[in-house]
Enzyme design. Structure first.
Site, PDB file in Angstrom:
ATOM      1  N   LYS A 208      32.354   8.663  79.686  1.00  0.00           N
ATOM      2  CA  LYS A 208      32.085   7.921  78.464  1.00  0.00           C
ATOM      3  C   LYS A 208      32.948   6.657  78.444  1.00  0.00           C
ATOM      4  O   LYS A 208      34.140   6.712  78.160  1.00  0.00           O
ATOM      5  CB  LYS A 208      32.390   8.739  77.213  1.00  0.00           C
ATOM      6  N   GLY A 261      43.477   5.613  76.315  1.00  0.00           N
ATOM      7  CA  GLY A 261      43.073   5.110  75.011  1.00  0.00           C
ATOM      8  C   GLY A 261      44.180   5.300  74.000  1.00  0.00           C
ATOM      9  O   GLY A 261      45.362   5.333  74.345  1.00  0.00           O
ATOM     10  N   SER A 262      43.797   5.464  72.753  1.00  0.00           N
ATOM     11  CA  SER A 262      44.791   5.503  71.682  1.00  0.00           C
ATOM     12  C   SER A 262      45.486   6.859  71.617  1.00  0.00           C
ATOM     13  O   SER A 262      44.920   7.900  71.970  1.00  0.00           O
ATOM     14  CB  SER A 262      44.127   5.202  70.333  1.00  0.00           C
ATOM     15  N   THR A 263      46.710   6.827  71.133  1.00  0.00           N
ATOM     16  CA  THR A 263      47.499   8.049  70.979  1.00  0.00           C
ATOM     17  C   THR A 263      46.821   9.009  70.014  1.00  0.00           C
ATOM     18  O   THR A 263      46.747  10.215  70.267  1.00  0.00           O
ATOM     19  CB  THR A 263      48.913   7.693  70.481  1.00  0.00           C
ATOM     20  N   VAL A 265      43.652   9.374  69.213  1.00  0.00           N
ATOM     21  CA  VAL A 265      42.463  10.013  69.786  1.00  0.00           C
ATOM     22  C   VAL A 265      42.867  11.091  70.790  1.00  0.00           C
ATOM     23  O   VAL A 265      42.301  12.193  70.802  1.00  0.00           O
ATOM     24  CB  VAL A 265      41.546   8.964  70.448  1.00  0.00           C
ATOM     25  N   GLU A 289      46.806   8.677  79.351  1.00  0.00           N
ATOM     26  CA  GLU A 289      47.725   7.550  79.168  1.00  0.00           C
ATOM     27  C   GLU A 289      47.315   6.870  77.877  1.00  0.00           C
ATOM     28  O   GLU A 289      46.150   6.509  77.695  1.00  0.00           O
ATOM     29  CB  GLU A 289      47.637   6.588  80.360  1.00  0.00           C
ATOM     30  N   CYS A 323      48.282  -1.820  77.610  1.00  0.00           N
ATOM     31  CA  CYS A 323      49.217  -0.784  77.174  1.00  0.00           C
ATOM     32  C   CYS A 323      50.636  -1.150  77.566  1.00  0.00           C
ATOM     33  O   CYS A 323      51.600  -0.721  76.936  1.00  0.00           O
ATOM     34  CB  CYS A 323      48.845   0.554  77.802  1.00  0.00           C
ATOM     35  N   GLU A 421      52.767  -0.237  67.534  1.00  0.00           N
ATOM     36  CA  GLU A 421      51.916  -0.851  68.549  1.00  0.00           C
ATOM     37  C   GLU A 421      50.908  -1.794  67.892  1.00  0.00           C
ATOM     38  O   GLU A 421      50.236  -1.430  66.932  1.00  0.00           O
ATOM     39  CB  GLU A 421      51.166   0.225  69.345  1.00  0.00           C
TER      40      GLU A 421
END
Length: 539
Positions: A208, A261-263, A265, A289, A323, A421
């Site tokens: 995805k 992706g995001s922390t 999620v 990551e 990132c 962030e």
């Protein structure tokens, strides 16, 4: 099995008048001049759901590059079924055959597909030519050449001792089930690596891609198809993460997630996995990551020009949408007074605009939500007495999502933009007393929950060593006298700890080992014929 020792793909410079620049410009014009339709690819077949999303140019967001079909429950179930069917043969395919496919893909990307991938990345992700070249071409080529070599090293490991009369060995089996690869908008090299690294080890994947970067991801699938990847090994299912995740992750044959992706999620995925842990055939591998709040700790002995270059490049390349991008800098008064004017002059010289104008250093941020989020931080700083905007501070989203490179000076080391962030072209500077050098270690270490990248800039070797030791757990990738971005496959395996991820180091054997399950085998050439042991004998 023979997989050659890889070398890093040379970076093309795209200098004025060069053949590669002329060729790339022609491909940009070609791709931007047409709109394509992107299907799902499941079991090698193109599937059109009729539920469409759009791929646009962030620097010209009214320009549609493609419309892509989005997966739903029906397509997810079909993709899982296709993957499990492909697993039956792919899991038994030799490593050499699997590696040859990636090596062929690397050659295709290095040659006839290079312009297409670079142009697609520039147009849909708003990267300049250099940022696209090091991502869409070089890093992805490196992943596809180094990973087979590392896989060979793993398979060659057979550390078992075999006493006389026995033969001990081990096998590296693929996981049972399928891997869910969820990839970000900001690096198509990550997009190409996250599904192919588990596939290299004999696994099957559902991929995805980020909805804002489906366009270049589709071309990656076309390269893999041309390279000979069998149908169903990687099923391409663009769509809403909030829709697809709850359909994929609870499945009993879910074997792992490979995520960038995001922390938030990633933590949500982990929670869902935990809630379903009793339902799985095997414990899923969780590799991710996530975010970063990456730092530069500058010492009074730093080379002034090196400090300026590291801060400008680290913070503002690709609009700070990495990132690893530099987001907070700690600079001593003794150096700041001497570099401030030059640093701000350099920042203000940065040009921002369309990727097809090669004179632009910066381009647009990815979409409207990103633009609004970044500008919220900038406006917060404008209105706060503990902060001062030294450069930039303005945005314009009328045509493209453009934000000026912005420098914030704060008197509070725990100011909002020092701790959270932002993921945009915003650098916050805190100026400290040179005598407080060692106090900075604790501040840098504890200001952020993240621990992805960071750098120390100093000519004093003892200062470097002090920082290196004190900040051991503050960054998974630590740089000395360099910007905290730009990890290269085969040179600096990438990943961080704490809230930044599982630190499984993409671009190394460590990551590939997460996608295999060992089997240990003992063969006895002289088996016992009596159950009795010697100790049972009478005295």
């Amino acid at each position: 099995m023979s997989i050659p020792t890889p070398v890093n793909e040379p970076i093309l410079d795209y200098t004025p008048g060069s053949p590669e620049k002329q060729s790339l410009k022609a491909k940009l014009a070609e791709l931007s001049g047409k709109e394509i339709e992107i299907p799902l690819i499941i079991g090698g077949k193109e599937i059109k759901t009729g539920k469409l999303g759009t791929c646009v140019m962030p620097h010209d967001h009214g320009h549609v590059l493609a419309r892509f079909h989005m997966a739903g429950e029906k397509e997810v179930n079909l993709a899982i079924k296709s993957s499990l069917e492909a697993w039956k043969s792919w899991s038994k395919t030799s490593l050499q055959e699997r590696a040859d496919i990636l090596l062929k893909a690397a050659d295709l990307l290095s040659g006839p597909w290079r312009d297409i991938m670079n142009a697609a990345t520039m147009l849909n992700m708003s990267k300049n030519a250099f940022q696209a070249e090091i991502d869409a071409a070089c890093e992805l080529i490196d992943f596809w050449r180094f990973n087979p070599y590392y896989a060979q090293e793993i398979h060659n490991q057979n550390p078992m001792y075999s006493p006389e009369g026995t033969q001990n060995s081990s096998e590296h089996r693929p996981l049972e089930g399928f891997v869910f690869a969820v990839t970000p908008f900001n690096f198509i090299s990550i997009g190409g690596n996250l599904p192919t690294s588990p596939a290299l080890m004999g696994n099957v994947c559902l991929w995805k891609p980020a909805s804002s970067a489906v366009y270049p991801a589709y071309f990656v699938m076309k390269i893999l198809k041309e390279a000979g990847l069998p149908d169903g090994v990687i099923n391409f299912i663009p769509g809403s993460g909030s829709t697809l995740g709850p359909l994929v992750i609870p499945h009993p044959d879910f074997a792992g997630v490979h995520f960038t992706g995001s922390t938030a999620v990633f933590q949500g995925m982990w929670k869902t996995i935990g809630e379903n842990i009793a339902n799985y055939k095997s414990y899923p591998r969780i590799v991710g990551e996530t975010g970063g709040k990456d730092f530069a700790l500058v010492h009074s002995s730093a080379d002034p020009d090196a400090a300026v270059a590291a801060m400008v490049r680290g913070a503002f390349e690709f609009q700070g949408q990495k990132c690893s991008a530099l987001s907070r800098a700690y600079v001593p008064y003794s150096l700041w007074d001497g570099i401030k004017d030059n640093f701000l002059s350099e920042v203000k010289s940065i040009t921002v605009g369309d990727v097809q104008d090669f004179s632009n250093f910066m381009n647009a941020v990815i979409d409207k939500p990103a633009y609004d989020s970044i500008m919220e931080y900038v406006n917060y700083a404008k209105d706060h007495q503990d902060a001062e905007i030294l450069a930039g501070g303005n945005g314009d989203d009328s045509t493209g999502f453009f934000i000026e490179p912005t420098v914030i000076l704060t008197s509070d080391p725990h100011f909002k933009t020092m701790e959270e962030e932002i993921f945009g072209p915003v650098l916050t500077v805190y100026v400290y007393e040179p005598d407080d050098w060692t106090d900075m270690f604790d501040l840098v270490d504890k200001t952020s929950p993240y621990a992805l990248t960071g750098c120390v800039i100093a000519e004093d070797a003892s200062a470097v060593q002090e920082a290196r030791e004190a900040l051991t757990h503050s960054a998974g990738n630590f740089y000395i006298n360099d910007k905290p971005t730009g990890a290269v496959v085969g040179q600096q395996p990438f990943g961080g700890g704490r809230a930044s991820g599982t630190n499984d180091k993409a671009g190394s054997m460590l990551n590939l080992q997460r996608w295999v399950s060992q089997r240990t085998i003992k063969e006895n050439f002289d088996p016992p014929t009596d159950y009795r042991y010697p100790f049972l004998a009478e005295e």
